[in-house]
Design an enzyme around this catalytic site. Structure first.
Site, PDB file in Angstrom:
ATOM      1  CG  ASP A 334      -0.063   0.810  -2.981  1.00 26.97           C
ATOM      2  OD1 ASP A 334       1.304   0.896  -1.951  1.00 26.97           O
ATOM      3  OD2 ASP A 334       0.242  -0.428  -3.655  1.00 26.97           O
ATOM      4  CG  ASP A 629      -1.322  -3.761  -4.609  1.00 19.33           C
ATOM      5  OD1 ASP A 629      -2.073  -2.898  -6.264  1.00 19.33           O
ATOM      6  OD2 ASP A 629      -2.376  -3.394  -3.981  1.00 19.33           O
ATOM      7  CG  ASP A 633       0.559  -0.440  -9.043  1.00 20.08           C
ATOM      8  OD1 ASP A 633       0.607   0.387  -9.746  1.00 20.08           O
ATOM      9  OD2 ASP A 633      -0.423  -1.835  -8.611  1.00 20.08           O
TER      10      ASP A 633
END
Length: 916
Positions: A334, A629, A633
């Protein structure tokens, strides 16, 4: 349960809940919380049951290799050599104890690392919102919950905003369930606690929304605590490394058995030895082939590297992940906080018209439509919350807007929390006599919902040209790497409090755009370069706008052109794929894209799209590491070969789903972890080569005895002295070697490549082992020659040495010659040690002091084996036990060439093998 009310807690109103828990609307005081903590104990479940220490010790004493040695010891007893049998059994016992201790220490290390990231919870204490360790939570505490939080205890909701909870930990179904704060009649139908809609239970996860609740049960008194004892723990399957080591043990054991049987037959049929004598030598061959130090060395290598990774801010939650890291070929990362600094700051604003005061209205609306709050401390005011929202609050403070005053003057009446699919958040505030809807979110979606734009004259219709201008402004800001949010509003009446979300967020008035910048981490470009150099594909997967993600990708060198390119950034439809475009690509097309393209950016990705991406990479045979996070996810983290969660801003559910937690949320730390993962695999191959190389000079004396009809140069006890004496600490030193300089210039290790492959076997047995064996056997023969005994005379002496009838002077010569052979093996292993420190670099290039300082355990091992060799030869009781005697010091002159010969030969092999 501490509850003074006579009715169930779910049937009470908020005031009654507070009174029943002997708490206060603003929560407990610190003093009262301390008293309750002392009375009821910490909010922590008892540790899970583990196999008893006795059973775990038995595992180390009864595995396949250990059973082979138990049998070998029994055969030694049967052959009439009880001292040999006892020695072999002592080896099994000591090896088992050492392996057990190393596993126990590794487990304690992992537990300590787990405790380094305790579950945190936001709780009201002494009238202020604070963050504490969940273990300190007590009954009566008022807690705040938001999306991604793990519920730390059983609690009764007193406020809830679009709140839904994932009960999968209790029900097994990962379907969010709505929650509210209203009382439930006590005379309603009987139902489990998890179905009471105003309760949130320990271990569950907030899927969306936010709320506040009062704790009524902690630790073992929670619903999770009640069912924990009834929940069967899932049996953990063997990791890749465990399967690899198991295969090594089976292969080597098979070799040992075959060699033992062949030796027994040859000595019985061709040497003229009796059955019992032949059995003794067969046991010697068998013991010589078994690498007794292998298993403890593997365990120690893993433990050392786990601790090293922890010091570099990568906490390993599963040991098997260390080895898997060595094969990672794709990293799906990410953006925010991992590739960037997670230090959002307002950089620019855009307004439909440039008129005085409108920028303040823009900031005011953006701050009111956020959940960031101000915390007063000795250092002054600081904003707490999502980095994007705290950046807006900070900018407002710098412009003289007082957030607390704004919130008091325009109190919130309703909230629609941010949703990763809607990509926006809305609140309804009391604005004087009327209600005002405020919305902030992704410009590409929000601009389309606007029918007007704010000017100095008020709201004016927003036509297609106005939308194009706003969209162009969004793109221009995004191309600079800014994260852009649109802010809109809509005045209304009481219907704003009841209208569904899809109706509420319509006919809006565009207030403007805010552009925030989160600069890339300075170390990330180098980390990206290292990944590309190491053959690892790096793919950015983010929820941000495509142009914003692409600009950051260019700045960190993920996309071509690299940093400093002269021409502007333009959209690349092949390199940058948005979520809506991904939905139009079939699985076959996606796999083709991933197979033939690297340096990709996926933007505006939903959780299911990220999961699809990970599965597509894995279907191509890639070993995938995924960072995340948020609660959304978690599916991708579980599906990946290695899930990597953020320790600073990561949600509890993301940490639980991950194999590794980064305490600094830094992409460069992932690259460091991959480097150490590769190092673990490389080190196992190093000490495996080192251990197996010594098998050949241990076997060769028995084969020479059969073929040349000479006495055996070594005894079984001397072989054990090498395997578990002189070899052990140097092998452990090789397992602790730091990563090699060129490790990240090699391609990823294939998933299906065996540790014990043909190249390793050939190098250990047929190259290093043969050279060392030839030198050792030559030393044995030269020792006899130096005493005036030629090969023919030695063959005549063999029968008397074999049946124990030789005289004292002949025995003394045999003991000196055996000591020479033994010392040559030790010196040869020193050469092998130097050769095995690198698969590619010449050993002579690694003799600098700096390379030894990096691994003091290796120097300790060399010193220990030197002292042990001296003791075994020169200390009379030990020399007598191991059938050795001191030899003339002059012999060391030609014996000392052994490590040099091995090093030079292996350096030549490396140059030839790795020649371009």
């Amino acid at each position: 349960m501490l509850l003074s009310a006579s009715e169930p807690i779910w049937s009470l109103g908020p005031d009654a809940v507070v009174a029943g828990l002997l708490s206060a609307p603003e929560g407990l005081s610190g003093a009262e919380a301390a008293l309750r903590l002392e009375r009821f104990g910490p909010n922590r479940l008892p540790p899970p049951k583990r196999r008893s220490l006795a059973l775990r010790l038995a595992d180390q004493l009864l595995h396949f290799m250990a059973i082979l040695l138990w049998v070998a010891g029994a055969l030694a007893f049967a052959a009439g050599t009880p001292e040999l049998g006892l020695a072999i059994w002592a080896v099994v016992l000591l090896n088992g104890l050492f392996s057990f201790w190393q596993e126990f220490q590794a487990e304690r290390t992992l537990e300590a690392l787990t405790h380094a990231l305790p579950l945190q919870v936001r709780v009201w204490r002494d009238g202020h919102l604070a963050e504490i360790n969940a273990a300190e939570l007590v009954i009566g505490d008022r807690i705040t919950l938001e999306e991604g939080d793990q519920v730390p205890a059983d609690a009764r909701l007193v406020s809830a905003t679009e709140l839904s909870v994932d009960l999968a930990v209790l029900t097994g179904e990962a379907v969010p369930v709505a929650r509210h704060a209203e009382p439930i009649p006590p005379d309603g139908p009987a139902m489990p606690m998890r179905e009471r809609a105003n309760l949130v239970l320990a271990g569950t996860t907030v899927a969306a929304g936010r709320g506040e609740a009062f704790v009524y049960a902690t630790a073992s008194d929670t619903e999770f605590g009640h069912v924990a004892s009834l929940t069967a723990a899932t049996e953990r399957g063997a990791s890749t490394l465990e399967r690899q080591v198991g295969r090594i043990v089976r292969t080597i054991t098979t070799i040992a058995l075959l060699m033992g049987l062949v030796t027994f037959g040859l000595s019985l049929l061709f040497v003229g030895m009796g059955p019992l004598e032949s059995l003794v030598f067969a046991v010697g061959i068998l013991v010589a082939n078994v690498p007794e130090g292998l298993l403890p060395t593997v365990t120690l290598a893993l433990a050392i590297n786990v601790q090293r990774m922890a010091r570099r801010r990568a906490l390993v939650r599963r040991l098997s992940a260390v080895e898997t890291l060595g094969s990672v070929s794709v990293i799906c990362s990410d953006k925010t906080g991992t590739l960037t600094c997670n230090r959002m700051a307002l950089q620019a604003t855009w307004l439909p018209t440039e008129e005085p005061g409108l920028d303040l209205e823009l900031l005011e609306a953006a701050c009111l439509c956020s959940n960031a709050y101000l915390l007063r401390s000795a250092d002054g005011l600081r904003s707490i919350g999502d980095p994007t929202e705290t950046a807006l609050v900070q900018a407002a403070l710098e412009r003289g807007l007082a957030l607390e005053t704004l919130q008091a003057e325009q109190p919130r009446r309703r909230e629609l929390p941010f949703d990763s699919r809607r990509r926006r958040m809305s609140v309804v505030v009391q604005h004087g006599e009327q209600l005002l809807l405020l919305t902030k979110g992704a410009p590409s979606e929000l601009i389309g919902l606007c029918r007007a734009e704010l000017t100095g004259r008020g709201a004016v219709p927003l036509d297609d040209e106005g939308r194009r201008r706003a969209a162009a402004a969004n793109d221009a800001l995004a191309r600079q790497g800014y994260r852009v949010l649109a802010v809109a509003r809509r005045p209304g009446s009481g219907s704003l409090l009841t209208a569904p979300a899809e109706e509420l967020e319509q006919n809006l008035t565009l207030v403007g755009l805010v552009a925030l910048y989160d600069p890339p981490r300075p170390e990330v470009p180098e980390a990206i370069r290292l990944c590309h150099q190491a053959g690892i594909k790096v793919t950015m997967v983010t929820g941000d706008y495509g142009l914003t993600a692409q600009a950051i990708a260019h700045q960190i060198g993920l996309l071509d052109p690299p940093i400093g390119a002269a021409h502007p950034v333009h959209a690349d439809p092949v390199r940058v794929i948005q979520g809506d475009h991904l939905d139009q690509i079939s699985d076959v097309q996606l796999r083709q894209l991933l197979r033939h393209r690297s340096r990709l950016v996926f933007a505006r990705m939903a959780p299911e799209q990220k999961l699809r991406l990970v599965r597509s990479y894995r279907s191509l045979g890639e070993v995938v590491a995924v960072t995340g996070d948020g609660v959304n996810d978690a599916p991708a983290l579980r599906a990946a070969d290695v899930g990597v969660a953020m320790g600073l801003v990561g949600t509890d559910v993301a940490r639980e789903a991950a194999d590794i937690v980064l305490t600094d949320d830094n992409f460069a730390t992932i690259v460091t972890a991959v480097r150490y993962g590769r190092s673990v695999v490389a080190n196992i191959a190093k000490f495996l080569t080192y251990i197996l190389a010594s098998n050949v000079p241990e076997i060769l004396p028995f084969l020479a005895m059969v073929v040349l009809r000479i006495p055996a140069a070594l005894t079984v006890l001397q072989i054990l002295a090498v395997d578990l004496g002189t070899d052990l600490l140097p092998a452990l030193g090789l397992g602790a070697e730091p990563p090699e300089a060129g490790l990240m210039r090699q391609p990823p290790r294939p998933r299906d490549r065996h540790l014990l492959d043909r190249h390793l076997l050939v190098r250990a047995y047929l190259f290093l082992g043969l050279i060392e064996g030839a030198l050792s056997l030559s030393a044995y023969l030269l020792a006899w020659q130096a005493q005036g005994v030629d090969a023919l005379t030695l063959r005549h002496l063999a029968p008397s040495l074999l049946d124990g009838s030789a005289g004292a002077d002949v025995l003394d010569l045999q003991h000196q010659a055996s000591a020479a052979a033994f010392t040559t093996i030790v010196l040869g292993q020193l050469g092998v040690l130097l050769a095995c420190r690198s698969e590619r670099q010449p050993a002579l290039s690694q003799l600098g002091l700096a390379t030894w300082r990096a691994n003091p355990l290796l120097l300790l091992g060399i010193g220990a084996e030197t002292l042990l060799t001296l003791a075994l030869i020169t200390v009379p009781p030990l020399a007598a036990l191991f059938s050795m005697a001191p030899f003339p010091a002059a012999w060391l002159g030609w014996m000392g060439l052994t490590p040099l010969v091995i090093v030079l030969a292996d350096d030549a092999r490396k140059r030839w093998w790795h020649a371009p």
